[in-house]
Write a protein that holds these residues in place. Structure first.
Motif, PDB file in Angstrom:
ATOM      1  N   THR A   1      -7.358  31.491  20.660  1.00 22.68           N
ATOM      2  CA  THR A   1      -5.976  31.826  20.890  1.00 22.68           C
ATOM      3  C   THR A   1      -5.520  33.120  20.840  1.00 22.68           C
ATOM      4  O   THR A   1      -4.540  33.513  21.466  1.00 22.68           O
ATOM      5  CB  THR A   1      -5.338  31.146  19.613  1.00 22.68           C
ATOM      6  N   TRP A   2      -6.116  34.048  20.016  1.00 21.42           N
ATOM      7  CA  TRP A   2      -5.808  35.321  20.058  1.00 21.42           C
ATOM      8  C   TRP A   2      -6.239  36.071  21.212  1.00 21.42           C
ATOM      9  O   TRP A   2      -5.673  36.960  21.704  1.00 21.42           O
ATOM     10  CB  TRP A   2      -6.752  36.096  18.904  1.00 21.42           C
TER      11      TRP A   2
ATOM     12  N   ASP B   1      -6.124  34.664  24.141  1.00 16.95           N
ATOM     13  CA  ASP B   1      -5.065  34.451  25.063  1.00 16.95           C
ATOM     14  C   ASP B   1      -3.822  35.120  24.989  1.00 16.95           C
ATOM     15  O   ASP B   1      -3.063  35.551  25.771  1.00 16.95           O
ATOM     16  CB  ASP B   1      -4.661  33.000  24.956  1.00 16.95           C
ATOM     17  N   TYR B   2      -3.463  35.360  23.746  1.00 18.46           N
ATOM     18  CA  TYR B   2      -2.480  36.338  23.142  1.00 18.46           C
ATOM     19  C   TYR B   2      -2.589  37.536  23.683  1.00 18.46           C
ATOM     20  O   TYR B   2      -1.355  38.136  24.301  1.00 18.46           O
ATOM     21  CB  TYR B   2      -2.119  36.177  21.810  1.00 18.46           C
ATOM     22  N   THR B   3      -3.737  38.262  23.767  1.00 16.87           N
ATOM     23  CA  THR B   3      -3.884  39.683  24.200  1.00 16.87           C
ATOM     24  C   THR B   3      -3.756  39.672  25.714  1.00 16.87           C
ATOM     25  O   THR B   3      -3.386  40.798  26.257  1.00 16.87           O
ATOM     26  CB  THR B   3      -5.379  40.097  23.583  1.00 16.87           C
TER      27      THR B   3
ATOM     28  N   VAL C   1      -1.674  37.961  27.373  1.00 11.47           N
ATOM     29  CA  VAL C   1      -0.370  37.488  27.608  1.00 11.47           C
ATOM     30  C   VAL C   1      -0.397  36.101  28.486  1.00 11.47           C
ATOM     31  O   VAL C   1       0.392  35.778  29.328  1.00 11.47           O
ATOM     32  CB  VAL C   1       0.730  38.468  28.506  1.00 11.47           C
ATOM     33  N   ASP C   2      -1.393  35.389  28.029  1.00 13.47           N
ATOM     34  CA  ASP C   2      -1.394  33.969  28.557  1.00 13.47           C
ATOM     35  C   ASP C   2      -0.597  32.868  27.552  1.00 13.47           C
ATOM     36  O   ASP C   2      -1.596  32.072  26.893  1.00 13.47           O
ATOM     37  CB  ASP C   2      -2.766  33.667  28.981  1.00 13.47           C
ATOM     38  N   TYR C   3       0.846  32.875  27.703  1.00 10.03           N
ATOM     39  CA  TYR C   3       1.468  32.080  26.496  1.00 10.03           C
ATOM     40  C   TYR C   3       1.175  30.608  26.516  1.00 10.03           C
ATOM     41  O   TYR C   3       0.926  30.077  25.409  1.00 10.03           O
ATOM     42  CB  TYR C   3       2.665  32.368  26.463  1.00 10.03           C
TER      43      TYR C   3
ATOM     44  N   VAL D   1      -1.777  30.354  24.714  1.00 13.64           N
ATOM     45  CA  VAL D   1      -1.767  30.308  23.076  1.00 13.64           C
ATOM     46  C   VAL D   1      -1.224  28.989  22.629  1.00 13.64           C
ATOM     47  O   VAL D   1      -1.721  28.378  21.297  1.00 13.64           O
ATOM     48  CB  VAL D   1      -0.646  31.467  23.088  1.00 13.64           C
TER      49      VAL D   1
END
Length: 318
Positions: A222-223, A225-227, A229-231, A234
């Protein structure tokens, strides 16, 4: 007939409650889809949120991949090991603190000093003490669940009435018989209350630890994906965490209901029909809520001083 009617009413009530739960979830998803698809901005900014359809599409693309299954396996293994360790240590330490003055003096101050520290704040301690990140994450997961279980067990054991323990001792039972026949069975509702809280806290901390120092796991993914920018990714991780937490919490609560099946349930405490004859002191048959069959008539017991089911918490005396 009244028993069958009561059973049908309970079944209808259960079906209605399940329908309400499904409808509430569907309404929340529908509102989410509406706000994000229309890019609503009313102080809260929904234009950057992925829609429900985008999240569902990302989940469908990811659920069958080897990476997704690997992340699930790592997170579940960490939860299983850490939570089981916390359950065993928490029940043992909580019982010891409640039953033994020596244990209360030795462990009580340490528990009260360490308990307010958030488990996720122990990440530096885990890094310094343990040789691998995997062991550190399990340590944090165990620490998160340990104190809810320990404190709930301590309160449950101290709240037990001494009448049952004295009865076992009077009949020649030893300390081991008291422990396994009176103390632990009587404290089971409180123990499972702590376990139910502990499993939820464990998920919070294992995901946080995976985000900080993990190499695999749902939190780590999940983190990542956030880095990048795959919302939608997330939100796939968030939905996965929520589903896993709900499933494990439900499993703990179901196990608790089965283990404490001897406890009175709401349907047992409130019979289907009124009980006649209780005031006048005459015997009266009572319809059991499950089958509607008449139980044997029991003579009314004269009124006397009430005996409380549980006494206030008592300090350990041994």
């Amino acid at each position: 007939m009244s028993g069958r009617n009561a059973g049908g009413a309970r079944a209808a009530t259960g079906a209605a409650r399940r329908l309400v739960r499904v409808a509430s979830l569907a309404a929340a998803l529908g509102l989410w889809q509406l706000l994000t698809s229309l890019d609503v901005t009313l102080w809260l900014r929904f234009e950057q949120f992925p829609t429900v359809v985008e999240v569902a599409s990302a989940f469908a693309d990811r659920v069958g991949t080897e990476a997704y299954r690997q992340d699930l396996g790592h997170s579940l293994r960490r939860i299983a090991v850490g939570f089981l360790l916390a359950a065993v240590l928490g029940v043992a330490a909580g019982t010891a603190v409640a039953r033994s003055r020596w244990a209360a003096d030795l462990l009580g101050p340490l528990v009260e000093v360490v308990r307010p520290v958030p488990a996720i704040a122990l990440v530096p301690v885990a890094i310094l003490l343990l040789p691998t990140n995997e062991q550190g994450i399990v340590f944090i997961t165990c620490a998160a669940a340990l104190f809810p279980v320990l404190v709930s067990t301590r309160h449950a054991v101290r709240a037990l009435s001494p009448v049952w323990e004295e009865a076992v001792l009077t009949m020649g039972g030893g300390r081991a018989r008291v422990l396994f026949s009176v103390v632990l069975p009587g404290a089971l509702p409180g123990i499972f209350a702590g376990l139910s809280v502990g499993i939820g806290v464990s998920w919070i901390c294992v995901i946080s630890a995976e985000m900080i120092s993990g190499e695999y796991g749902v939190g780590y993914r999940t983190w990542q994906d956030y880095t990048v920018v795959d919302y939608p990714g997330v939100f796939v991780g968030m939905a996965t965490i929520g589903a896993l937490g709900w499933l494990t919490s439900t499993a703990v609560e179901t196990l608790g209901r089965r283990v404490t099946s001897w406890l009175p349930r709401p349907a047992d405490r409130f019979p289907a029909g009124p009980v006649r004859g209780a005031v006048s002191g005459t015997a009266s048959p009572v319809a059991t809520p499950a089958s509607g069959a008449l139980a044997p008539a029991v003579p009314a017991i004269p009124a006397g001083p009430a005996i409380p089911a549980a006494s206030p918490e008592k300090e350990p005396v041994r």
